[in-house]
Enzyme design. Structure first.
Site, PDB file in Angstrom:
ATOM      1  N   ILE A  19      32.873  65.176 131.095  1.00 43.16           N
ATOM      2  CA  ILE A  19      32.293  64.863 132.401  1.00 43.16           C
ATOM      3  C   ILE A  19      32.022  66.151 133.187  1.00 43.16           C
ATOM      4  CG2 ILE A  19      32.879  63.837 134.646  1.00 43.16           C
ATOM      5  CD1 ILE A  19      34.381  61.610 132.979  1.00 43.16           C
ATOM      6  N   ASN A  91      38.248  67.969 138.662  1.00 46.05           N
ATOM      7  CA  ASN A  91      37.905  67.106 137.525  1.00 46.05           C
ATOM      8  C   ASN A  91      38.851  67.272 136.339  1.00 46.05           C
ATOM      9  OD1 ASN A  91      35.914  65.684 135.544  1.00 46.05           O
ATOM     10  ND2 ASN A  91      36.104  67.781 134.738  1.00 46.05           N
ATOM     11  N   ASN A  95      44.992  62.505 130.025  1.00 43.47           N
ATOM     12  CA  ASN A  95      45.807  61.292 129.925  1.00 43.47           C
ATOM     13  C   ASN A  95      46.841  61.531 128.832  1.00 43.47           C
ATOM     14  OD1 ASN A  95      46.902  58.763 129.842  1.00 43.47           O
ATOM     15  ND2 ASN A  95      44.949  57.684 129.771  1.00 43.47           N
ATOM     16  N   SER A 141      40.391  57.981 138.279  1.00 46.96           N
ATOM     17  CA  SER A 141      40.234  57.119 137.100  1.00 46.96           C
ATOM     18  C   SER A 141      40.437  55.667 137.493  1.00 46.96           C
ATOM     19  CB  SER A 141      41.284  57.480 136.048  1.00 46.96           C
ATOM     20  OG  SER A 141      41.317  56.485 135.031  1.00 46.96           O
ATOM     21  N   TYR A 154      50.164  59.995 134.449  1.00 49.61           N
ATOM     22  CA  TYR A 154      48.707  60.034 134.670  1.00 49.61           C
ATOM     23  C   TYR A 154      48.314  59.006 135.731  1.00 49.61           C
ATOM     24  CZ  TYR A 154      43.707  59.758 133.255  1.00 49.61           C
ATOM     25  OH  TYR A 154      42.331  59.763 133.217  1.00 49.61           O
ATOM     26  N   VAL A 187      34.170  56.542 129.355  1.00 49.74           N
ATOM     27  CA  VAL A 187      33.110  57.537 129.144  1.00 49.74           C
ATOM     28  C   VAL A 187      33.452  58.330 127.877  1.00 49.74           C
ATOM     29  CG1 VAL A 187      31.840  59.456 130.185  1.00 49.74           C
ATOM     30  CG2 VAL A 187      32.969  57.772 131.668  1.00 49.74           C
ATOM     31  N   THR A 189      33.934  61.206 125.841  1.00 48.81           N
ATOM     32  CA  THR A 189      34.047  62.658 126.042  1.00 48.81           C
ATOM     33  C   THR A 189      35.018  63.175 124.966  1.00 48.81           C
ATOM     34  OG1 THR A 189      35.983  62.401 127.456  1.00 48.81           O
ATOM     35  CG2 THR A 189      33.828  62.391 128.570  1.00 48.81           C
TER      36      THR A 189
HETATM   37  P1  NAP Z   1      37.765  66.375 128.641  1.00 52.32           P
HETATM   38  O1  NAP Z   1      36.664  65.985 127.746  1.00 52.32           O
HETATM   39  O2  NAP Z   1      39.097  66.689 128.034  1.00 52.32           O
HETATM   40  O3  NAP Z   1      37.368  67.600 129.569  1.00 52.32           O
HETATM   41  C1  NAP Z   1      38.306  68.076 130.506  1.00 52.32           C
HETATM   42  C2  NAP Z   1      38.276  69.575 130.542  1.00 52.32           C
HETATM   43  O4  NAP Z   1      39.279  70.022 131.494  1.00 52.32           O
HETATM   44  C3  NAP Z   1      38.672  70.223 129.199  1.00 52.32           C
HETATM   45  O5  NAP Z   1      37.925  71.376 129.017  1.00 52.32           O
HETATM   46  C4  NAP Z   1      40.150  70.544 129.417  1.00 52.32           C
HETATM   47  O6  NAP Z   1      40.645  71.562 128.587  1.00 52.32           O
HETATM   48  C5  NAP Z   1      40.130  70.971 130.870  1.00 52.32           C
HETATM   49  N1  NAP Z   1      41.467  70.900 131.459  1.00 52.32           N
HETATM   50  C6  NAP Z   1      42.303  69.830 131.453  1.00 52.32           C
HETATM   51  N2  NAP Z   1      43.449  70.144 132.069  1.00 52.32           N
HETATM   52  C7  NAP Z   1      43.343  71.445 132.468  1.00 52.32           C
HETATM   53  C8  NAP Z   1      44.209  72.342 133.131  1.00 52.32           C
HETATM   54  N3  NAP Z   1      45.447  71.998 133.511  1.00 52.32           N
HETATM   55  N4  NAP Z   1      43.779  73.592 133.375  1.00 52.32           N
HETATM   56  C9  NAP Z   1      42.538  73.988 133.004  1.00 52.32           C
HETATM   57  N5  NAP Z   1      41.671  73.174 132.357  1.00 52.32           N
HETATM   58  C10 NAP Z   1      42.079  71.919 132.078  1.00 52.32           C
HETATM   59  O7  NAP Z   1      38.012  65.196 129.736  1.00 52.32           O
HETATM   60  P2  NAP Z   1      36.990  64.138 130.403  1.00 52.32           P
HETATM   61  O8  NAP Z   1      37.088  62.865 129.660  1.00 52.32           O
HETATM   62  O9  NAP Z   1      35.689  64.772 130.651  1.00 52.32           O
HETATM   63  O10 NAP Z   1      37.771  63.885 131.780  1.00 52.32           O
HETATM   64  C11 NAP Z   1      37.417  64.529 132.998  1.00 52.32           C
HETATM   65  C12 NAP Z   1      38.115  63.806 134.140  1.00 52.32           C
HETATM   66  O11 NAP Z   1      37.697  62.428 134.153  1.00 52.32           O
HETATM   67  C13 NAP Z   1      39.647  63.769 134.029  1.00 52.32           C
HETATM   68  O12 NAP Z   1      40.223  63.936 135.304  1.00 52.32           O
HETATM   69  C14 NAP Z   1      39.936  62.381 133.492  1.00 52.32           C
HETATM   70  O13 NAP Z   1      41.192  61.918 133.893  1.00 52.32           O
HETATM   71  C15 NAP Z   1      38.824  61.592 134.181  1.00 52.32           C
HETATM   72  N6  NAP Z   1      38.526  60.319 133.496  1.00 52.32           N
HETATM   73  C16 NAP Z   1      37.864  60.284 132.305  1.00 52.32           C
HETATM   74  C17 NAP Z   1      37.590  59.060 131.709  1.00 52.32           C
HETATM   75  C18 NAP Z   1      36.825  58.937 130.421  1.00 52.32           C
HETATM   76  O14 NAP Z   1      36.518  57.805 130.018  1.00 52.32           O
HETATM   77  N7  NAP Z   1      36.483  60.022 129.746  1.00 52.32           N
HETATM   78  C19 NAP Z   1      38.023  57.875 132.311  1.00 52.32           C
HETATM   79  C20 NAP Z   1      38.710  57.952 133.505  1.00 52.32           C
HETATM   80  C21 NAP Z   1      38.951  59.184 134.105  1.00 52.32           C
HETATM   81  P3  NAP Z   1      41.307  71.155 127.154  1.00 52.32           P
HETATM   82  O15 NAP Z   1      40.168  70.714 126.276  1.00 52.32           O
HETATM   83  O16 NAP Z   1      41.984  72.413 126.729  1.00 52.32           O
HETATM   84  O17 NAP Z   1      42.283  70.028 127.418  1.00 52.32           O
END
Ligand code: NAP
Length: 260
Positions: A19, A91, A95, A141, A154, A187, A189
């Site tokens: 995202i 962002n 989880n 979320s 989470y 989503v 990802t």
């Molecule tokens: P993602 O694909 O894992 O991307 C998140 C990015 O943030 C990754 O590059 C991750 O690094 C980085 N990151 C995480 N924790 C960090 C930290 N403490 N310090 C620095 N960088 C950090 O996740 P996403 O699915 O896009 O999710 C983005 C947001 O949307 C999150 O807050 C998630 O809770 C929320 N969300 C997503 C969904 C969904 O369906 N995808 C649903 C509900 C909520 P690493 O790869 O090293 O972990």
């Protein structure tokens, strides 16, 4: 529609994957500048190489945001590089499945990695946001509203992000700083892929089962559809929107279950 982001400067945590990556791309397409704050070195250097190898409008501040110093550094790097901050997108998150069975240490750690940096980034950015009447978007979320099971830390962090959205919207009214939340549901990802692959014996069957329960179009929300909502909330086009929880989720959380 011109979103009026030209030459405005945004920090996107976790802005090089999933995202966050979609948000980064969209801000740049709209003529804005982005500082990515993340720990993902490889994804970030690949994205910069693709979009802006000279780092004119895109740069990164690398480090784990659960360390306070990395949040402070991300803000000071943004101001040194671009001279201003017009918005913060909180962002980055994970989880991590710190459920009731995992114990107090896992719970505390989950709050640290999912919640603390949302506060820390805004705390350090605040003097700069006051100068620009900036905008804050917290990516929370659906879990904050629905629960999921086996993920107390989470869920608590995501719920607290909604509380902080309202609290900061009230706190920062006088400065013209708007604060809103976006709640993704399903989503695809890198994070979501990992969760499916690591949690279920038959990830493809589980994915098909989830998709069937999404009312609008029986499909997942795309990262671009989340980004469009986030970027609109950053932009002056949403100038009278604050303290809101937006759910671009195909009706997943709110529509009648008989529809699925
Ligand atoms: P993602 O694909 O894992 O991307 C998140 C990015 O943030 C990754 O590059 C991750 O690094 C980085 N990151 C995480 N924790 C960090 C930290 N403490 N310090 C620095 N960088 C950090 O996740 P996403 O699915 O896009 O999710 C983005 C947001 O949307 C999150 O807050 C998630 O809770 C929320 N969300 C997503 C969904 C969904 O369906 N995808 C649903 C509900 C909520 P690493 O790869 O090293 O972990």
């Amino acid at each position: 529609m011109d979103l009026e982001l030209k030459d405005k400067v945004y920090i996107v945590t976790g802005g090089s994957k999933g995202i966050g990556e979609a948000i980064t791309r969209m801000i740049l397409q709209e003529g804005g500048k982005v500082m990515i704050a993340t720990r993902s070195k490889e994804a970030t250097s690949d994205l910069i190489a693709e979009l802006d190898p000279q780092c004119n409008d895109l740069d990164a501040s690398l480090g784990d945001l659960s360390h306070l110093s990395n949040c402070e550094q991300a803000i000071s790097n943004t101001v040194s590089k671009f001279g201003r901050i017009d918005g913060v997108v909180n962002n980055a998150g994970l989880n991590d499945g710190a459920g009731l069975d995992k114990g107090p240490e896992a719970f505390r750690r989950s709050i640290e990695i999912n919640l603390h940096h949302y506060y820390d980034m805004v705390h350090y950015a605040l003097p700069h946001l006051k100068e620009t009447q900036g905008s804050i978007v917290n990516v929370s979320s659906k879990v904050a509203l629905t629960g999921q099971g086996s993920t107390s830390g989470y869920a608590a962090a995501k719920g607290a992000q909604l509380a902080l959205t309202r609290e900061w919207a009230a706190d920062l009214l006088a400065f013209g700083i708007r604060v809103n939340a976006v709640l993704p549901a399903e989503v695809m990802t890198p994070l979501y892929r990992k969760w499916l692959d690591n949690s279920f014996a038959d990830p493809a069957a589980k994915e098909a089962e989830i998709v069937q329960k999404i009312p609008l179009g029986k499909r997942m929300t795309t990262a671009d559809e989340i980004a469009a909502m986030v970027v609109f909330l950053l932009s002056p086009k949403s100038a009278h929107t604050t303290g809101q929880f937006m759910m671009p989720d195909g009706g997943y959380v709110h529509l009648d279950r008989s529809l699925t």
